[in-house]
Design a protein around this motif. Structure first.
Motif, mmCIF file in Angstrom:
data_model
loop_
_atom_site.group_PDB
_atom_site.id
_atom_site.type_symbol
_atom_site.label_atom_id
_atom_site.label_comp_id
_atom_site.label_asym_id
_atom_site.label_seq_id
_atom_site.Cartn_x
_atom_site.Cartn_y
_atom_site.Cartn_z
ATOM 1 N N UNK A 1 0.825 -1.208 0.000
ATOM 2 C CA UNK A 1 0.000 0.000 0.000
ATOM 3 C C UNK A 1 0.859 1.258 0.000
ATOM 4 N N UNK A 2 1.906 1.264 0.796
ATOM 5 C CA UNK A 2 2.758 2.448 0.890
ATOM 6 C C UNK A 2 3.586 2.653 -0.371
ATOM 7 N N UNK A 3 4.007 1.589 -1.002
ATOM 8 C CA UNK A 3 4.753 1.698 -2.262
ATOM 9 C C UNK A 3 3.903 2.416 -3.301
ATOM 10 N N UNK A 4 2.628 2.039 -3.377
ATOM 11 C CA UNK A 4 1.737 2.702 -4.316
ATOM 12 C C UNK A 4 1.580 4.187 -4.016
ATOM 13 N N UNK A 5 1.493 4.529 -2.731
ATOM 14 C CA UNK A 5 1.340 5.939 -2.353
ATOM 15 C C UNK A 5 2.596 6.739 -2.646
ATOM 16 N N UNK A 6 3.756 6.142 -2.440
ATOM 17 C CA UNK A 6 5.021 6.850 -2.611
ATOM 18 C C UNK A 6 5.315 7.179 -4.067
ATOM 19 N N UNK B 1 11.340 2.673 2.847
ATOM 20 C CA UNK B 1 11.050 2.150 1.507
ATOM 21 C C UNK B 1 11.746 2.988 0.435
ATOM 22 N N UNK B 2 11.776 4.300 0.610
ATOM 23 C CA UNK B 2 12.438 5.156 -0.372
ATOM 24 C C UNK B 2 13.940 4.893 -0.406
ATOM 25 N N UNK B 3 14.542 4.663 0.745
ATOM 26 C CA UNK B 3 15.969 4.309 0.752
ATOM 27 C C UNK B 3 16.178 2.920 0.146
ATOM 28 N N UNK B 4 15.261 2.004 0.408
ATOM 29 C CA UNK B 4 15.352 0.682 -0.202
ATOM 30 C C UNK B 4 15.353 0.778 -1.721
ATOM 31 N N UNK B 5 14.444 1.578 -2.261
ATOM 32 C CA UNK B 5 14.374 1.713 -3.717
ATOM 33 C C UNK B 5 15.634 2.376 -4.263
ATOM 34 N N UNK B 6 16.177 3.353 -3.538
ATOM 35 C CA UNK B 6 17.431 3.976 -3.967
ATOM 36 C C UNK B 6 18.543 2.952 -4.050
ATOM 37 N N UNK B 7 18.574 2.017 -3.099
ATOM 38 C CA UNK B 7 19.648 1.028 -3.055
ATOM 39 C C UNK B 7 19.462 -0.081 -4.082
ATOM 40 N N UNK B 8 18.402 -0.037 -4.860
ATOM 41 C CA UNK B 8 18.298 -0.923 -6.016
ATOM 42 C C UNK B 8 19.109 -0.397 -7.196
ATOM 43 N N UNK B 9 19.498 0.853 -7.133
ATOM 44 C CA UNK B 9 20.338 1.406 -8.190
ATOM 45 C C UNK B 9 21.687 0.694 -8.183
ATOM 46 N N UNK B 10 22.149 0.315 -9.339
ATOM 47 C CA UNK B 10 23.372 -0.483 -9.467
ATOM 48 C C UNK B 10 24.553 0.214 -8.797
ATOM 49 N N UNK B 11 25.270 -0.525 -7.945
ATOM 50 C CA UNK B 11 26.490 -0.037 -7.311
ATOM 51 C C UNK B 11 26.294 0.792 -6.068
#
Length: 591
Positions: A80-85, A106-116
């Motif tokens: 639910x929060x991913x959709x809102x963000x 969650x926002x930091x998690x998504x940032x850390x999906x960036x390669x490297x």
């Protein structure tokens, strides 16, 4: 047995004063911080205050008495929060406190999906999890605007801008496979956004979530007019922003992020970037930033490092004042929240007989005119020039323009109201100011010294009982205060900062004013020049607390320029905070 008044953290306080004196001297600022040559006798109390500023900063970020367990998000809440963000109609003020924390993680998690990202920063998400939980407790939950909800709002806006530019993944990337995410540069290879490194992006995210940490709900001008010690130490220049940066650095060191700060070259560059981004949020330097960023948009060739810094500063500035570019209901909520905070400050200034530094309007027409002025003068020009550098941000600039038109129509409607009662009923409800005693939960040295003086001065704070929670407003601008909000403000013990019992040094500074502050600072130098060795052993400043130090429940903070000078292990100095010594360095850089 060590005496509390004579020792701090198991060392004689004079040793700390000596370190401060050396840190303040020899920084290309003349003969010392104050630029004096002759050492004057007496007035050593201010030296004691400078020493306390540093030790109180350390005490503030001490996490030993806080519940800092790793963040664990229930799967259904996570989706639910991913959709809102990933949407622009984001309303963090409607979320429970724990979900606000979830969103930041969650926002930091998504940032850390960036390669490297993980490899280059050397930071684990577990450390970020605990760091965020700690940081939330360092925000003042009694503020109606400058609170952790605002911090998340700014972080989410930064994420939305960078996601639109194609340099960070959307939050929904967490719903797919766990492989690294690569930015799509197709057709956009010449964009400045793709010059940002992973370290730049991480610094921007950390700055966004921590740019107002410890904010007392009062402005820099308030502190300057009140001769608050923090403003005096920073010479009235971006005092709050220096404080935010310093607390942020100290909190990072508590949770596994210190290794990043101390990496050779990389750490120094990261700290310079982080400081530059945080300091850019001071609206006092807005027009100087606009001049430089407009030159960049016009094609002026700056060094790449400076162009990247300007880019990050533009992103956080747009995010920090993104409220006028949000959908109308969201925009109106934040306008009300800021008005409530200004109303409290104006009431406090009147109560303490201080010069007025904010002018909250008591009628709807004045509030609407204030919004029009702010959008016309600050938000829209910033959004427009940023959209020239980042074309994908044009839609946010267009929303800002749409909101401006809406406010102008509302102004015309209110101007046409002939009956006073009609005017008063078609705007926002007047906010209730916070009582003065609520502000005693702020960082002590952000308040005027008389508020920290003798117990006999308690009459200065008498103004009815403190409110159990601050009034909130729904998305339509209607006040909702019949019951506590879903996300109650943290109590003083969990989210605010308790004043210590006034020590002798606090009592004796109550008479310090602008005229004698510089003279008193000379005493700090005079008191410490004989003890220079303590500065070279810098890690003695961060040694474990002695059992005889502050009591376990004491949480106090006061962050001076001296702290910034001695925090970094390479001795970097923030520009623009020195008394009477201007430099030509870019805004918010570290030399």
């Amino acid at each position: 047995m060590l005496d509390n008044e004579e020792y701090a953290h198991g060392r004689r306080r004079s040793v700390d004063v000596g370190g401060l004196a050396l840190a303040l001297g020899n920084q290309a600022l003349g003969h010392g911080w104050g630029g004096w040559e002759e050492v004057q006798q007496g007035e050593t109390r201010y030296a004691e205050l400078l020493s306390q500023m540093y030790t109180q900063t350390q005490t503030t970020v001490d996490p030993r008495n806080m519940n800092l367990s790793p963040i664990q998000i229930p799967p259904e809440t996570r989706l639910r929060l991913i959709g809102a963000l990933d949407g622009w109609h984001f309303e963090p003020h409607k979320l429970p406190d724990e979900e606000v924390l979830y969103c930041a993680y969650i926002l930091f998690e998504s940032l850390f999906r960036r390669a490297g990202m993980h490899c280059e920063t050397g930071v684990a998400l577990t450390d970020i999890s605990i760091f965020l939980r700690h940081l939330r407790l360092l925000y003042c939950g009694q503020n109606s605007y400058h609170n952790f909800h605002h911090a998340l709002d700014v972080l989410q806006a930064c994420h939305a801008f960078l996601c639109a530019a194609g340099v960070v993944p959307p939050a929904e990337v967490l719903c797919g496979d766990e492989g690294p995410w690569e930015p799509d540069r197709h057709g956009r290879t010449d964009r400045l956004a793709f010059e940002l490194s992973n370290m730049d992006l991480f610094a921007l995210f950390v700055a966004a979530i921590g740019h107002d940490v410890g904010h007392p709900g009062l402005t820099n001008l308030f502190m300057k007019n009140a001769n608050a010690p923090l403003s005096t130490v920073f010479d009235g220049k971006s005092a709050l922003e220096h404080m935010h940066y310093t607390i942020l650095i100290h909190a990072m060191r508590q949770h596994g992020l210190g290794a990043l700060l101390d990496k050779p070259k990389v750490g120094q560059s990261f700290r310079k970037s982080l400081a530059g981004i945080v300091l850019a949020t001071d609206m006092g330097v807005h027009f100087e930033f606009m001049k430089n960023f407009t030159l960049l948009a016009d094609g002026r060739d700056f060094p790449l490092d400076y162009k990247r810094l300007l880019f990050c500063q533009a992103i956080i500035k747009c995010a920090d004042i993104s409220n006028p570019s949000r959908p109308p209901g969201v925009s109106h909520y934040w306008a009300n929240a800021l008005m409530a905070e200004w109303t409290s400050q104006a009431s406090l200034e009147k109560h303490w007989h201080l010069p007025p530094s904010v002018q909250p309007s008591s009628n709807p027409l004045g509030q609407v005119q204030g919004q029009i002025f702010f959008i016309d003068t600050f938000a829209k020009p910033l959004m427009d020039v940023t959209a020239r550098v980042i074309p994908e941000m044009q839609r946010f600039a267009d929303q800002c323009t749409t909101n401006l038109v809406s406010w102008q129509k509302e102004k015309a409607r209110l101007t046409g109201c002939s009956d006073r009662d009609d005017v008063s009923s078609c705007g926002f409800p007047p906010p209730s100011p916070r009582p003065p005693q609520d502000f005693l939960a702020s960082f002590p040295l952000t308040l005027p010294s008389f508020a920290l003086g003798h117990p006999d001065d308690s009459h200065l704070l008498q103004w009815g009982p403190p409110s159990p929670f601050h009034p909130t407003f729904d998305s339509d601008g209607q006040r909702v205060d019949s019951s506590p909000p879903d996300s109650p403000a943290p109590s003083v013990s969990s989210g605010s900062f308790v004043l210590a019992s006034p020590s002798s040094s606090f009592r004796t500074i109550s008479g310090v004013n602008k005229n004698d502050a510089a003279t008193a600072m000379r005493a700090a130098y005079q008191a410490g020049v004989r003890k220079k060795r303590s500065f070279y052993n810098r890690y003695s400043w961060t040694s474990d607390f002695s059992p005889v130090a502050s009591s376990p429940n004491l949480v106090v903070a006061a962050i001076p320029k001296a702290t910034v000078l001695v925090t970094d292990t390479v001795g970097t100095v923030l520009v623009g905070s020195s008394a009477g010594n201007e430099t030509s360095a870019p805004i918010g850089t570290v030399q």
